[in-house]
Enzyme design. Structure first.
Site, mmCIF file in Angstrom:
data_model
loop_
_atom_site.group_PDB
_atom_site.id
_atom_site.type_symbol
_atom_site.label_atom_id
_atom_site.label_comp_id
_atom_site.label_asym_id
_atom_site.label_seq_id
_atom_site.Cartn_x
_atom_site.Cartn_y
_atom_site.Cartn_z
ATOM 1 N N GLU A 163 12.378 14.605 -0.841
ATOM 2 C CA GLU A 163 13.701 15.245 -0.401
ATOM 3 C C GLU A 163 14.988 14.923 -0.827
ATOM 4 O O GLU A 163 15.034 13.727 -1.717
ATOM 5 C CB GLU A 163 13.665 15.312 1.083
ATOM 6 C CG GLU A 163 14.023 14.086 1.621
ATOM 7 C CD GLU A 163 13.855 13.567 3.072
ATOM 8 O OE1 GLU A 163 14.047 14.776 3.883
ATOM 9 O OE2 GLU A 163 13.489 12.861 3.668
ATOM 10 N N LYS B 56 15.347 10.930 12.986
ATOM 11 C CA LYS B 56 16.609 10.723 12.385
ATOM 12 C C LYS B 56 17.228 9.717 12.621
ATOM 13 O O LYS B 56 18.237 9.735 13.808
ATOM 14 C CB LYS B 56 17.230 12.049 12.560
ATOM 15 C CG LYS B 56 18.553 12.629 11.879
ATOM 16 C CD LYS B 56 18.862 14.101 12.129
ATOM 17 C CE LYS B 56 20.202 14.242 11.200
ATOM 18 N NZ LYS B 56 19.968 14.406 10.148
#
Length: 286
Positions: free
Chosen positions: A182, A150
């Site tokens: 995603e 992330k």
């Protein structure tokens, strides 16, 4: 009144918080982050965010400067100092100030830069889009291949959202080799014949904290879950679809590339999972 933020152990008015122009988070996007939701003044899924933070730091070789208890204390103080009832806390850790711009990492004893700030988002759990659903477009996924970390490298994700807005839609789903990876800032799911289908964990997608909780709740509710790739055509032919993220929780998707899913309204699986997630998350919030 100026918002109070956290910077390297200090709590400061946001106008007084300064980070060096040589910080690697600024010049190299050499940083990771987490965003934790707040409901009723309490933190949602906080242990999961801390576990993912540690994983992201480890994958990049950045030293974790604080213990989980210290992060928790800082989050709670920011909630109190800023009077946040419903909202978010953003946490970012960079490799620190290397003293110059260089592709080579700075010495290992360089202190990481830790930034935290929060904001109010009244009614975050009552987003009206949960009642109508969102519409998405699909775009080629051209991000780097460590999406499981992330990092703050979010330029393409931002561009994807802007392309969706320019097309009059709400968000974008990213596609690689014909399969949905995603959403621009969320995990993607479809539902077919009652089965929840979502891409399995790998370096190709973010290991969503909300994703993990939702799939656990789905299993506990005896719903069928299939972790596998799915195509855009399969998504367009699905009975329903949805996304999950720390800020959207469970958000139904009612249109993909102009194709209406089902009757064009949020489906029963997404509605039920959102209800379960919010209820269980509030119970476990700290």
């Amino acid at each position: 009144m100026s918002r109070i933020v956290y910077l390297n152990g200090e709590y400061l008015p946001e106008t007084e918080a300064k980070v060096s122009i040589f910080d690697r988070g600024f010049v190299m996007a050499d940083a990771v982050y987490e965003v934790t939701s707040i409901l009723d003044g309490k933190l949602i899924d906080f242990p999961g965010h801390m576990a993912r933070l540690q994983r992201s730091l480890g994958e990049l070789g950045i030293r974790n400067p604080l213990a989980d208890a210290e992060y928790l204390a800082a989050h709670r103080r920011l909630i109190e100092e800023n009077g946040i009832t419903d909202g978010m806390i953003y946490l970012q850790i960079s490799r620190g100030n290397g003293g110059d711009r260089d592709f080579v990492f700075p010495p290992e004893d360089t202190p990481p830069t830790v930034v935290m700030f929060g904001w109010n988002k009244p009614g975050i759990a009552d987003n009206p889009q949960a009642q109508t659903g969102i519409r998405v477009i699909t775009l080629p996924d051209i991000r780097w291949h460590r999406r499981d970390i992330k990092t703050v490298q979010l330029l393409f994700s931002s561009m994807a959202k802007m392309q969706a807005k320019a097309a009059g839609k709400d968000d974008a789903w990213l596609v690689e080799d014909g399969f949905v990876t995603e959403g621009s800032s969320n995990n993607a799911y479809i539902v077919k014949n009652g089965a929840i289908i979502t891409r399995a964990l790998s370096n190709d997608i973010l290991h969503g904290i909300t994703r993990a909780a939702v799939l656990r709740f789905a299993d506990e509710a005896q719903m069928t879950v299939e972790e596998r790739n799915f195509t855009v055509d399969e998504a367009k032919a699905a009975d329903e679809a949805f996304i999950t993220s720390a800020s959207a929780f469970v958000m139904p998707v009612v249109e993909i590339d102009g194709a209406t899913l089902g009757d064009g309204r949020p489906g029963p699986v997404a509605r039920r999972l959102r209800e379960i997630y919010l209820d269980e998350s509030r119970k476990a919030a700290i």
